[in-house]
Design an enzyme around this catalytic site. Sequence first.
Site, PDB file in Angstrom:
ATOM      1  N   CYS A   2      -5.292 -12.820 -18.096  1.00  0.00           N
ATOM      2  CA  CYS A   2      -6.185 -13.801 -17.476  1.00  0.00           C
ATOM      3  C   CYS A   2      -7.491 -13.943 -18.246  1.00  0.00           C
ATOM      4  CB  CYS A   2      -6.511 -13.378 -16.059  1.00  0.00           C
ATOM      5  SG  CYS A   2      -5.051 -13.010 -15.095  1.00  0.00           S
ATOM      6  N   ARG A  27      -5.721 -15.626 -25.279  1.00  0.00           N
ATOM      7  CA  ARG A  27      -5.370 -14.438 -24.504  1.00  0.00           C
ATOM      8  C   ARG A  27      -3.980 -14.539 -23.882  1.00  0.00           C
ATOM      9  NH1 ARG A  27      -9.936 -11.588 -22.754  1.00  0.00           N
ATOM     10  NH2 ARG A  27      -9.089 -11.171 -20.708  1.00  0.00           N
ATOM     11  N   TRP A  76      -2.326 -15.014 -16.178  1.00  0.00           N
ATOM     12  CA  TRP A  76      -1.082 -14.382 -16.630  1.00  0.00           C
ATOM     13  C   TRP A  76      -0.494 -13.691 -15.400  1.00  0.00           C
ATOM     14  CZ3 TRP A  76       3.039 -13.838 -19.239  1.00  0.00           C
ATOM     15  CH2 TRP A  76       3.718 -12.618 -19.302  1.00  0.00           C
ATOM     16  N   ASN A 100      -9.455 -11.411 -12.767  1.00  0.00           N
ATOM     17  CA  ASN A 100      -8.729 -10.909 -13.935  1.00  0.00           C
ATOM     18  C   ASN A 100      -8.483  -9.426 -13.733  1.00  0.00           C
ATOM     19  OD1 ASN A 100      -7.742 -10.236 -16.466  1.00  0.00           O
ATOM     20  ND2 ASN A 100      -9.766 -10.152 -17.428  1.00  0.00           N
ATOM     21  N   GLY A 101      -7.233  -9.013 -13.731  1.00  0.00           N
ATOM     22  CA  GLY A 101      -6.935  -7.590 -13.549  1.00  0.00           C
ATOM     23  C   GLY A 101      -5.995  -7.398 -12.378  1.00  0.00           C
ATOM     24  N   GLU A 489       4.923   6.142 -37.328  1.00  0.00           N
ATOM     25  CA  GLU A 489       4.032   4.997 -37.508  1.00  0.00           C
ATOM     26  C   GLU A 489       2.577   5.468 -37.662  1.00  0.00           C
ATOM     27  OE1 GLU A 489       4.324   2.062 -38.297  1.00  0.00           O
ATOM     28  OE2 GLU A 489       2.550   1.004 -37.604  1.00  0.00           O
ATOM     29  N   LYS A 493       0.322   4.597 -40.937  1.00  0.00           N
ATOM     30  CA  LYS A 493      -0.969   3.892 -40.835  1.00  0.00           C
ATOM     31  C   LYS A 493      -2.051   4.682 -41.568  1.00  0.00           C
ATOM     32  CE  LYS A 493      -0.318   0.261 -39.427  1.00  0.00           C
ATOM     33  NZ  LYS A 493       1.036   0.250 -39.587  1.00  0.00           N
ATOM     34  N   GLU A 496      -1.622   4.444 -45.337  1.00  0.00           N
ATOM     35  CA  GLU A 496      -1.864   3.151 -45.998  1.00  0.00           C
ATOM     36  C   GLU A 496      -3.309   2.696 -45.933  1.00  0.00           C
ATOM     37  OE1 GLU A 496       0.365  -0.286 -44.664  1.00  0.00           O
ATOM     38  OE2 GLU A 496       0.337   0.399 -42.609  1.00  0.00           O
ATOM     39  N   HIS A 512      11.949  23.587 -39.092  1.00  0.00           N
ATOM     40  CA  HIS A 512      12.993  23.578 -40.122  1.00  0.00           C
ATOM     41  C   HIS A 512      12.401  23.352 -41.507  1.00  0.00           C
ATOM     42  CE1 HIS A 512      16.094  23.830 -37.086  1.00  0.00           C
ATOM     43  NE2 HIS A 512      15.416  22.929 -36.404  1.00  0.00           N
ATOM     44  N   LYS A 613       0.793  -7.807 -48.138  1.00  0.00           N
ATOM     45  CA  LYS A 613       1.168  -8.075 -46.744  1.00  0.00           C
ATOM     46  C   LYS A 613       2.653  -8.390 -46.627  1.00  0.00           C
ATOM     47  CE  LYS A 613       0.384  -8.781 -42.379  1.00  0.00           C
ATOM     48  NZ  LYS A 613       0.270  -7.565 -41.568  1.00  0.00           N
TER      49      LYS A 613
END
Length: 618
Positions: A2, A27, A76, A100-101, A489, A493, A496, A512, A613
Amino acid sequence: MCGIVGYVGSRPAVDVVVGGLRRLEYRGYDSSGVAHFSGSRIEITKSEGKLQNVETLLKTVSTAPAARCGIGHTRWATHGKPTTQNAHPHRTGHVVLVHNGIIENYQEIKQQLVARGHKPVSETDSELFGFLVLEKMDAGRSMLDAVRESFLEVQGACSIVVMSEKEPGRIVGVRNGAPMVAAADPQGGVILASDAQPILEYTRDVVFMEHGDLVVGTEAGLEFRELQSGRPVARPTSRLDWTPGALDKQGFDHYMLKEIHEQPASIVDTLNGVLDRARAESFPLAAQPAVELLAAAKRITIVACGTAWHASMVGKYWLERWMRVPVTVELASEYRYRNPVIDPGMLVIGVSQSGETADTLAVIHELKKQGIATLAITNTRGSSLSREAQATVFTSAGPEIGVAATKTFTVQMLALLCFAAAIGKQRLDPAGRAELETVFSQLVRIPHLLEEYLSSPLRTTVQSIAREIQRSRGFFFIGRGTSYPLALEGALKLKEIAYVHAEGYAAGELKHGPIAMIDGEMVVVVLAPTDAWREKTVSNLEEVKARGARVIGVGHPADEMLKKVSHHWIPLPGAELHESLLPFVLTPVIQLLSYELAVLKGTDIDKPRNLAKSVTVE
Ligand code: M6R
């Protein structure tokens, strides 16, 4: 999610509000509406679908151009379908509001209101707040007091803006969790909004409201109060000296940070694209060729690279759990040269943000030639992958400028979850279907939860941890279950963008081999949300701690034990979340940790050295 805009002043209020809502469209939303004062009466114009629908309706509202006070909203849907009736603003007698919320205790409040004779007309939690305010105003309270006292009765993170026909030309806003920005209009009056975008056209001096702030806006200006005590409080004005470049980054220092913060909206947009939200059921997939391909698959192979490979690995857990089909996740660069065993019942899915990654494309091209069903999941319309595959699911993260994939990772996972659950629910027993209903009702709230989490002290917590560990020799990220790909991941991150050596490991694999590397100069980030694997992950934490590693624990706030054994602690939101949704709340943590370490190292965060990219060569 929202978006809220409120205005009172000397300008045409409806134009300010609609213009502001346009700037909040990013949004993501599925209905919208505007309320404006016409004399002492409030008129509401709202519609499902795009803001354009409301603009068209407003052309026929003769009082709209003269209005000098109004509020507006993009919704939303979390409680109830995205219909015109559920759209905001909501009217309750003389009270009109936007929200909103999420009001967590709405069931309880609804029961009490119905017992007192009220008849809510929408399915939303938001409308209920209006009844609380109405009751108090009708008992003689001012709008300010009524809003304040009502807000103390609701639980949950939200922002609300209210108007009443009993107090024309006045708007009252509350921020508690979901962000709200306020500003005095240099021409007189005030503007409130969910972020600074709708305000910048009028002024660069804004007040970022704090949690538990109440604001009253009139033509005379802004007045802030503490929500709990009702006492006046001073709030500093910040000058947004945004250059055109910064404006593009919406005030964030880097695109990567901006894109991390865009994840709630990317989730909304992707759900809107993949699902047909008008249908009242869990995971209501929109009709698309991908559905048939997935439903027919006897086994699935997903090919991807880098971050997309990690998202696919998370997807494997969901596809196997909910659809009960065997899934393998392959690095495209390996798979293409391996002479793999293929069979006619298989579906191969290429997952790629850019849709141009050479290795992923090559696998789809080759297998399609051999008669295998192919599906693409990509964020880029018109990409080679989408043209090559038999069917494509488009994620809707919007353009991702930072080389490090952030929001596209989240929506790749999301697309896989939606398909796994939507097709799975046809195959599950009633208990499984009921479980998926819970997952769905929680999933639609994730954007709100993440928005609140990203505006909480998370970043400050991560910044101070980053300062303390920045000189460490190396990092391990460990996790089990869906937290294992998240660990991979997190390590990617960090490598990189901060150029720091890091490895992601399945927590059970440490002993191990890699545990030999653990000493006091190593940091281990332990991803241990409250799920089926938590206990075992915590045992692995004890093993590395005993060998001297500095431990960053990432878990739920009630996990006192995990917090106690960790040197540094990052609390996660959503203790009640189904474990299938935990990857969505872990993601910002691993992204921000890398980001803050990269800031301290002074690297070129948006364009890390040696990286592109889109990797169009093998
Ligand atoms: O465009 P793709 O999703 O196919 O890209 C795959 C990888 O090159 C990409 O995820 C890369 O690992 C990112 N730099 C990760 O942040």
